[in-house]
Design an enzyme around this catalytic site. Structure first.
Site, PDB file in Angstrom:
ATOM      1  N   HIS A  17      29.399  50.875 -95.224  1.00 11.06           N
ATOM      2  CA  HIS A  17      30.062  51.624 -94.143  1.00 11.06           C
ATOM      3  C   HIS A  17      29.178  52.819 -93.812  1.00 11.06           C
ATOM      4  O   HIS A  17      28.526  53.377 -94.695  1.00 11.06           O
ATOM      5  CB  HIS A  17      31.445  52.094 -94.588  1.00 11.06           C
ATOM      6  CG  HIS A  17      32.479  51.003 -94.566  1.00 11.06           C
ATOM      7  ND1 HIS A  17      33.516  50.972 -93.684  1.00 11.06           N
ATOM      8  CD2 HIS A  17      32.594  49.882 -95.314  1.00 11.06           C
ATOM      9  CE1 HIS A  17      34.244  49.886 -93.882  1.00 11.06           C
ATOM     10  NE2 HIS A  17      33.705  49.203 -94.878  1.00 11.06           N
ATOM     11  N   ASN A  40      32.017  50.386 -90.220  1.00 11.35           N
ATOM     12  CA  ASN A  40      30.988  49.619 -90.923  1.00 11.35           C
ATOM     13  C   ASN A  40      29.620  49.898 -90.318  1.00 11.35           C
ATOM     14  O   ASN A  40      29.508  50.440 -89.221  1.00 11.35           O
ATOM     15  CB  ASN A  40      31.267  48.123 -90.754  1.00 11.35           C
ATOM     16  CG  ASN A  40      32.563  47.701 -91.420  1.00 11.35           C
ATOM     17  OD1 ASN A  40      33.625  47.794 -90.830  1.00 11.35           O
ATOM     18  ND2 ASN A  40      32.472  47.254 -92.659  1.00 11.35           N
ATOM     19  N   CYS A  56      38.531  55.215 -88.229  1.00 11.27           N
ATOM     20  CA  CYS A  56      39.977  55.380 -88.342  1.00 11.27           C
ATOM     21  C   CYS A  56      40.508  56.062 -87.090  1.00 11.27           C
ATOM     22  O   CYS A  56      39.989  57.095 -86.677  1.00 11.27           O
ATOM     23  CB  CYS A  56      40.277  56.241 -89.575  1.00 11.27           C
ATOM     24  SG  CYS A  56      42.007  56.635 -89.727  1.00 11.27           S
ATOM     25  N   ARG A  60      37.882  41.712 -88.731  1.00 10.70           N
ATOM     26  CA  ARG A  60      38.789  42.039 -89.830  1.00 10.70           C
ATOM     27  C   ARG A  60      38.588  43.498 -90.272  1.00 10.70           C
ATOM     28  O   ARG A  60      39.381  44.364 -89.957  1.00 10.70           O
ATOM     29  CB  ARG A  60      38.567  41.072 -91.014  1.00 10.70           C
ATOM     30  CG  ARG A  60      39.700  41.050 -92.037  1.00 10.70           C
ATOM     31  CD  ARG A  60      39.787  42.259 -92.917  1.00 10.70           C
ATOM     32  NE  ARG A  60      38.584  42.427 -93.751  1.00 10.70           N
ATOM     33  CZ  ARG A  60      38.394  43.445 -94.566  1.00 10.70           C
ATOM     34  NH1 ARG A  60      39.302  44.397 -94.682  1.00 10.70           N
ATOM     35  NH2 ARG A  60      37.270  43.563 -95.253  1.00 10.70           N
ATOM     36  N   ASP A  61      37.482  43.789 -90.933  1.00  9.26           N
ATOM     37  CA  ASP A  61      37.327  45.138 -91.492  1.00  9.26           C
ATOM     38  C   ASP A  61      37.330  46.179 -90.381  1.00  9.26           C
ATOM     39  O   ASP A  61      37.894  47.263 -90.527  1.00  9.26           O
ATOM     40  CB  ASP A  61      36.014  45.216 -92.288  1.00  9.26           C
ATOM     41  CG  ASP A  61      36.025  46.342 -93.306  1.00  9.26           C
ATOM     42  OD1 ASP A  61      37.010  47.099 -93.357  1.00  9.26           O
ATOM     43  OD2 ASP A  61      35.037  46.464 -94.052  1.00  9.26           O
TER      44      ASP A  61
END
Ligand code: COA
Ligand code: ZN
Length: 306
Positions: free
Chosen positions: A209, A249, A240, A15-16
């Site tokens: 993170h 993370n 990103c 997810r993250d």
């Protein structure tokens, strides 16, 4: 220094991590989750039930939840921003919900398009829905160590919000360093403020993170205070795609390697986890920041005579 004998490492890469990568197909997300579920991890954040137009990489959450091979003993968790997300996640048989609320007003409005006070009110609806199905809710306080818009966030404010979310019925608490602004000093400051508010470190999960290279240092600081639950992302997924070199993370396999060498058990098979990190790199088609992928665990280097 006395560290806990055992901690829980919780995987958030599907997810993250993947939410911050170029979107990958549902089948690849399912493959990654299934591989992770065979490593000894007990909690995997599998999906988020948000607007697909807001986070295109998380579209197809229902399909992901329907297609994973659920392994007994593994909780497949889902992030939700509101009651609509909770309804969707419960219909998709998420084992646990994670309700996200930011400690900073500006970030909460940017992220979920409402003020913090309104999110707290809505938290009661999420809890009612989840508890009606026997599903626990963890409240995630994000921007808990700093906000990309507002800068410093007072630890007292974070602790106060945590208390309101417990009052709303949340079963557990997690604190997110959304954009990698935490340092060990800020970890101690937050844990101090939480303790003053009656929230002991043993009740807290932390989510770091590695954006500024401090994720593992933050974990060690928290371990020394008795925190035993940490989130991490396999391979370090989550850089990103529009910011080359940006890291995501805390890296799950790097964290597990460090913990095991410190004598802190996780119940996770490091070699199997490194296999998952390799798979994660293949899925996103880029070199991931994982130190274990680049250097290997120390035993392997020693065996190789390095
Ligand atoms: N999932 C899918 N659709 C949702 C939804 C959810 N969780 N929540 C609301 N919607 C839909 C509503 O049904 C409504 O649809 P309609 O116009 O067809 O009736 C529409 O979105 C508008 O509803 P509203 O309550 O005004 O929501 P919003 O447009 O203000 O969006 C969020 C709020 C939170 C759903 C949206 O901002 C979002 O998905 N943000 C992503 C947050 C995120 O994942 N951040 C990263 C992780 S922390
Ligand atoms: Zn995060």
């Amino acid at each position: 220094m006395r560290w806990p004998d055992q901690v829980e490492v919780r995987e958030v890469g599907p997810r993250d991590g993947l939410q911050n990568e170029e979107p990958v197909p549902v089948a690849a997300r399912v493959r990654l989750i299934d591989a992770l579920s065979a490593t000894g991890l007990r909690r995997i954040e599998a999906a988020s039930f948000v607007r697909p137009d807001a986070i295109p990489a998380m579209a197809g959450a229902e399909e992901v939840m329907a297609r994973i091979a659920r392994r007994p003993g593994v909780a497949y968790r889902a992030l939700v921003p509101n009651a609509r997300g909770a309804e969707r996640a419960l219909a998709a048989r998420a084992d646990e919900l994670e309700l996200v609320v930011s400690a900073s007003e500006t970030h909460n409005r940017a992220n979920v398009r409402r003020g913090v006070a309104d999110s707290v009110i809505a938290a009661r609806d999420v809890v009612t829905l989840a508890h009606g199905e026997g599903v626990p809710v963890e409240a995630i306080v994000s921007t808990a160590f700093g906000c990309p818009y507002e800068g410093d966030v007072a630890p007292e404010r974070v602790a106060q919000l945590a208390g309101l979310l417990l009052d709303a019925g949340a079963d557990a608490l997690s604190f997110g360093d959304t954009t990698g602004m935490a340092t060990p000093r800020r970890v101690h400051d937050l844990l101090d403020a939480l303790e003053r508010a009656g929230i002991a470190p043993g009740r807290v999960a932390l989510h770091f993170h590695d954006t500024r290279g401090t994720a593992l240092a933050n974990v060690v600081a928290a371990l020394e205070r008795g925190v035993t639950r940490f989130d991490a992302s396999v391979g370090g997924l989550g850089g990103c795609p529009y910011a080359p070199g940006a890291s995501g993370n805390a890296v799950t396999e790097d964290l597990v390697h460090m913990l095991h060498d410190m004598g802190v058990g996780t119940g996770i098979d490091l070699e199997a986890l490194i296999g998952c990190a390799r798979l994660a790199g293949e899925i996103v088609g880029r070199d991931l920041p994982s130190a274990m992928l680049h250097a290997g665990p120390r035993t392997r280097r020693h065996e190789a005579g390095a």
